[in-house]
Write a protein that holds these residues in place. Structure first.
Motif, PDB file in Angstrom:
ATOM      1  N   VAL B   4      73.847 -60.354   2.068  1.00 51.45           N
ATOM      2  CA  VAL B   4      73.175 -59.952   0.916  1.00 51.45           C
ATOM      3  C   VAL B   4      71.566 -59.587   0.939  1.00 51.45           C
ATOM      4  CG1 VAL B   4      72.530 -61.100  -1.388  1.00 51.45           C
ATOM      5  CG2 VAL B   4      74.773 -61.607  -0.347  1.00 51.45           C
ATOM      6  N   THR B   5      71.015 -58.668   0.156  1.00 48.57           N
ATOM      7  CA  THR B   5      69.707 -58.512   0.233  1.00 48.57           C
ATOM      8  C   THR B   5      69.185 -58.397  -1.037  1.00 48.57           C
ATOM      9  OG1 THR B   5      70.040 -56.822   1.971  1.00 48.57           O
ATOM     10  CG2 THR B   5      68.144 -56.769   0.708  1.00 48.57           C
ATOM     11  N   ARG B  22      66.730 -57.805  -8.253  1.00 52.18           N
ATOM     12  CA  ARG B  22      67.617 -57.065  -7.610  1.00 52.18           C
ATOM     13  C   ARG B  22      68.572 -57.657  -6.515  1.00 52.18           C
ATOM     14  NH1 ARG B  22      64.250 -52.136  -5.957  1.00 52.18           N
ATOM     15  NH2 ARG B  22      62.838 -53.517  -5.494  1.00 52.18           N
ATOM     16  N   CYS B  23      69.924 -57.244  -6.337  1.00 54.76           N
ATOM     17  CA  CYS B  23      70.693 -57.909  -5.343  1.00 54.76           C
ATOM     18  C   CYS B  23      71.730 -56.805  -4.956  1.00 54.76           C
ATOM     19  CB  CYS B  23      71.546 -59.071  -5.838  1.00 54.76           C
ATOM     20  SG  CYS B  23      72.704 -59.661  -4.774  1.00 54.76           S
ATOM     21  N   ASN B  24      71.600 -56.553  -3.574  1.00 54.70           N
ATOM     22  CA  ASN B  24      72.386 -55.538  -3.140  1.00 54.70           C
ATOM     23  C   ASN B  24      73.302 -56.434  -1.931  1.00 54.70           C
ATOM     24  OD1 ASN B  24      70.079 -53.686  -3.875  1.00 54.70           O
ATOM     25  ND2 ASN B  24      72.248 -52.430  -3.761  1.00 54.70           N
ATOM     26  N   GLY B 106      71.505 -64.618  -0.407  1.00 53.39           N
ATOM     27  CA  GLY B 106      70.170 -63.671  -0.014  1.00 53.39           C
ATOM     28  C   GLY B 106      69.224 -64.934   0.108  1.00 53.39           C
ATOM     29  N   LYS B 107      67.838 -64.107   0.420  1.00 49.23           N
ATOM     30  CA  LYS B 107      66.758 -65.080   0.876  1.00 49.23           C
ATOM     31  C   LYS B 107      66.135 -65.531  -0.464  1.00 49.23           C
ATOM     32  CE  LYS B 107      66.080 -63.873   5.485  1.00 49.23           C
ATOM     33  NZ  LYS B 107      65.080 -63.071   6.580  1.00 49.23           N
ATOM     34  N   GLY B 108      66.528 -65.147  -1.731  1.00 49.84           N
ATOM     35  CA  GLY B 108      65.823 -65.693  -2.979  1.00 49.84           C
ATOM     36  C   GLY B 108      64.815 -64.915  -3.402  1.00 49.84           C
TER      37      GLY B 108
END
Lengths: 112, 115
Positions: B4-5, B22-24, B106-108
């Motif tokens: 997750v990015t 945003r999240c990909n 993701g890293k938040g």
């Protein structure tokens, strides 16, 4: 309704000391249980998960271990803490079916 | 394996402005998608989730997200933010096929709302 407890809320330990963090869930049976660690700038890392009593799966090799002595109790342990073990430890639960994890309030561990 | 990015580590906005986080994601299998919010020194609270059905998902606190399979995205939106929305937001995925449902985060993104 279901609730999840973690204790202690905060902990300061010297390097080389042992560790025991506890997580308990109320209001549900046979949950899946998870331990995550959140270190600064690194997001959340899954450490262990358990699908039943005595069943533990490890995601990351390290000096930590986990145990599940009762259906709704999940314990995170270490024999000798490292500086790199510092972080925010989160326990989560999920029941079979709804594919959603619910998190506890967390334990802030500082290793000095 | 999934990843997750979250493209922005920090998003500053003014109160009452709209926001998009945003999240990909990347996965070789079908996934479930989640957004969690974390207030300082607290655990994670579920904001919303996409399991199936409508790709537009509404959650708590006025947030919504849209699943876009072709772009492998799951962006979070709110039309008008409040000071109280200041928190860290995490996007997560889990494998549809796995019964024990581990989450990959993701890293938040830190949302900073100022007056």
């Amino acid at each position: 309704s279901q609730t999840i407890h973690q204790w202690p809320a905060t902990l300061v330990q010297p390097v080389g000391s042992p560790l025991s963090l506890e997580c308990t869930v109320e209001g549900t049976s046979n949950p899946n249980l998870y331990w995550y660690r959140q270190a600064a700038g690194r997001g959340l890392q899954l450490l262990f998960y358990s699908v039943g009593i005595g069943q533990i799966s490890s995601e990351v090799p390290q000096n930590l271990s986990a145990s599940r002595p009762q259906d709704r109790q999940f314990i995170l342990s270490s024999k000798k803490l490292l500086l790199s073990d510092s972080g925010f430890y989160l326990c989560a639960w999920r029941i079979t079916g709804p594919n959603t994890q619910y998190f506890g309030p967390g334990t802030r561990l500082t290793v000095l | 394996a999934q990843s997750v990015t979250q493209l922005d580590s920090q998003v500053p906005v003014f109160e009452e402005a709209p926001v998009e986080l945003r999240c990909n994601y990347s996965s070789s299998v079908s996934v479930y998608l989640f957004w969690y919010v974390q207030y300082p020194n607290q655990g994670l609270q579920l904001l919303l989730k996409y399991l199936s059905g409508s790709t537009l998902v509404k959650g708590i606190n006025g947030f919504e997200a849209e699943f876009n399979k072709s772009q492998t995205s799951f962006h979070l939106r709110k039309p008008s933010v409040h000071i109280s929305d200041t928190a860290e937001y995490f996007c997560a995925v889990s494998d549809r096929g796995k019964g024990y449902s581990t989450l990959t985060f993701g890293k938040g993104t830190m949302l900073l709302v100022s007056p």
